[in-house]
Design a protein around this motif. Sequence first.
Motif, PDB file in Angstrom:
ATOM      1  N   PRO A  53       0.823  -1.219   0.000  1.00 28.03           N
ATOM      2  CA  PRO A  53       0.000   0.000   0.000  1.00 28.03           C
ATOM      3  C   PRO A  53       0.852   1.263   0.000  1.00 28.03           C
ATOM      4  CG  PRO A  53      -0.907  -1.615   1.513  1.00 28.03           C
ATOM      5  CD  PRO A  53       0.431  -2.150   1.083  1.00 28.03           C
ATOM      6  N   GLY A  54       1.966   1.235   0.741  1.00 28.64           N
ATOM      7  CA  GLY A  54       2.838   2.402   0.757  1.00 28.64           C
ATOM      8  C   GLY A  54       3.464   2.674  -0.600  1.00 28.64           C
ATOM      9  N   ALA A  55       3.870   1.609  -1.298  1.00 27.32           N
ATOM     10  CA  ALA A  55       4.443   1.781  -2.628  1.00 27.32           C
ATOM     11  C   ALA A  55       3.419   2.372  -3.584  1.00 27.32           C
ATOM     12  CB  ALA A  55       4.946   0.438  -3.157  1.00 27.32           C
ATOM     13  N   THR A  56       2.166   1.942  -3.446  1.00 23.68           N
ATOM     14  CA  THR A  56       1.105   2.488  -4.290  1.00 23.68           C
ATOM     15  C   THR A  56       0.981   3.991  -4.087  1.00 23.68           C
ATOM     16  OG1 THR A  56      -0.133   0.416  -4.244  1.00 23.68           O
ATOM     17  CG2 THR A  56      -1.364   2.398  -4.809  1.00 23.68           C
ATOM     18  N   GLU A  57       0.938   4.409  -2.825  1.00 18.68           N
ATOM     19  CA  GLU A  57       0.824   5.850  -2.528  1.00 18.68           C
ATOM     20  C   GLU A  57       2.005   6.620  -3.085  1.00 18.68           C
ATOM     21  OE1 GLU A  57      -0.238   7.362   1.240  1.00 18.68           O
ATOM     22  OE2 GLU A  57      -1.492   5.647   1.778  1.00 18.68           O
ATOM     23  N   LEU A  58       3.201   6.073  -2.937  1.00 22.32           N
ATOM     24  CA  LEU A  58       4.393   6.772  -3.411  1.00 22.32           C
ATOM     25  C   LEU A  58       4.366   6.961  -4.922  1.00 22.32           C
ATOM     26  CD1 LEU A  58       7.186   5.127  -1.229  1.00 22.32           C
ATOM     27  CD2 LEU A  58       6.561   7.552  -1.223  1.00 22.32           C
ATOM     28  N   VAL A  59       3.979   5.918  -5.647  1.00 20.04           N
ATOM     29  CA  VAL A  59       3.957   6.027  -7.111  1.00 20.04           C
ATOM     30  C   VAL A  59       2.918   7.054  -7.556  1.00 20.04           C
ATOM     31  CG1 VAL A  59       3.542   4.803  -9.265  1.00 20.04           C
ATOM     32  CG2 VAL A  59       4.821   3.682  -7.435  1.00 20.04           C
ATOM     33  N   PHE A  60       1.737   7.028  -6.951  1.00 24.24           N
ATOM     34  CA  PHE A  60       0.722   8.031  -7.288  1.00 24.24           C
ATOM     35  C   PHE A  60       1.235   9.428  -6.951  1.00 24.24           C
ATOM     36  CE2 PHE A  60      -2.282   4.631  -7.879  1.00 24.24           C
ATOM     37  CZ  PHE A  60      -3.314   5.165  -8.654  1.00 24.24           C
ATOM     38  N   ALA A  61       1.840   9.589  -5.775  1.00 23.22           N
ATOM     39  CA  ALA A  61       2.327  10.902  -5.360  1.00 23.22           C
ATOM     40  C   ALA A  61       3.448  11.397  -6.268  1.00 23.22           C
ATOM     41  CB  ALA A  61       2.803  10.850  -3.913  1.00 23.22           C
ATOM     42  N   ALA A  62       4.163  10.471  -6.876  1.00 22.58           N
ATOM     43  CA  ALA A  62       5.242  10.829  -7.793  1.00 22.58           C
ATOM     44  C   ALA A  62       4.716  11.203  -9.172  1.00 22.58           C
ATOM     45  CB  ALA A  62       6.235   9.676  -7.906  1.00 22.58           C
ATOM     46  N   GLY A  63       3.404  11.254  -9.314  1.00 23.35           N
ATOM     47  CA  GLY A  63       2.803  11.687 -10.576  1.00 23.35           C
ATOM     48  C   GLY A  63       2.609  10.580 -11.581  1.00 23.35           C
ATOM     49  N   ALA A  64       2.773   9.319 -11.146  1.00 26.49           N
ATOM     50  CA  ALA A  64       2.703   8.204 -12.084  1.00 26.49           C
ATOM     51  C   ALA A  64       1.508   7.295 -11.824  1.00 26.49           C
ATOM     52  CB  ALA A  64       4.003   7.398 -12.017  1.00 26.49           C
ATOM     53  N   GLY A  65       0.465   7.817 -11.210  1.00 25.88           N
ATOM     54  CA  GLY A  65      -0.704   6.994 -10.902  1.00 25.88           C
ATOM     55  C   GLY A  65      -1.355   6.385 -12.127  1.00 25.88           C
ATOM     56  N   ASP A  66      -1.296   7.107 -13.253  1.00 24.51           N
ATOM     57  CA  ASP A  66      -1.917   6.579 -14.468  1.00 24.51           C
ATOM     58  C   ASP A  66      -1.119   5.427 -15.061  1.00 24.51           C
ATOM     59  OD1 ASP A  66       0.223   8.201 -15.141  1.00 24.51           O
ATOM     60  OD2 ASP A  66      -0.723   8.975 -16.967  1.00 24.51           O
TER      61      ASP A  66
END
Length: 299
Positions: A53-66
Amino acid sequence: MKAGIERRFWGLGLALLPGVAAMPVQAETCVIDDAEREVCLAQPANRIVALSPGATELVFAAGAGDRVVGVVSFSDYPPEAKQRQSVGSHTRLDLETVLALEPDLLVGWVTGNPHEQLEKLLRLEVPLYLSEPRRFEEVATSLERLSTLAGTRELGQGAADEFRAGVAELRARHADARPVRVFYQVWDEPLMTVNDEHLISQAMSLCGGENVFGELPRLVPRIGEEAVLTADPEAIVAGGMGEANRDWLGDWERYEELSAVRRDNLFFVPPSLIQRPTPRLLEGTRMLCDHLETARGRD
């Protein structure tokens, strides 16, 4: 700290696996992950599977959620993450589903994912970035590194700068605050807390708090109720079994001799805001700082 993480990971023999070595020198983009491994991609990642879950948040926060095509259970933030394909839990990955998604980048958890499954993915030469921030600054650098791999550097840099600014503001605001002795409960059965190496304890320190169990050797030590009674913290802070479950705090109310109970300094912080090494840690730390400021007024 990073050397310890690296020893635990490489102690599994992964250095001998073909997928561990850096990609050929013509690779265009390389970063160092939290296990001190070089991760290189020939082009920005377009299909990312986040294994915690933390990795998911980090990737989205890094602008790569799409770019995220797969997540594990409890990946509940941001809400869009719930719409991604599930690949099992962080403790037992569905490798068939992971591979069927044809990821060009996996973001794993150094000490949270099953090592034997990470080994298998490495044998298959799937690019793997291992994440485990242990300091506030490492949350910011994680955003920078992940956005570099995803080709969203400008967005990741902006998020990292915003996080650093928030941390600096909290540090300045509470630099001269009276110390408050704190017990943080991370689990109930068995009773568990954190030592000073943990991000939660670092959040306490940022707020002018002192971890009563900070000197214990393990990152997440088990303790007994008697140890808490002996330490007699001024404040008790807990998460719980859910984002709004305060039941753990109620268990302490029977110990009227505790300073924290006597002064009504039993505080709740939603676990996802302080137990995940993501930008939302800043929100949880602000909440923690407000609680400790309340405790200072209840001497």
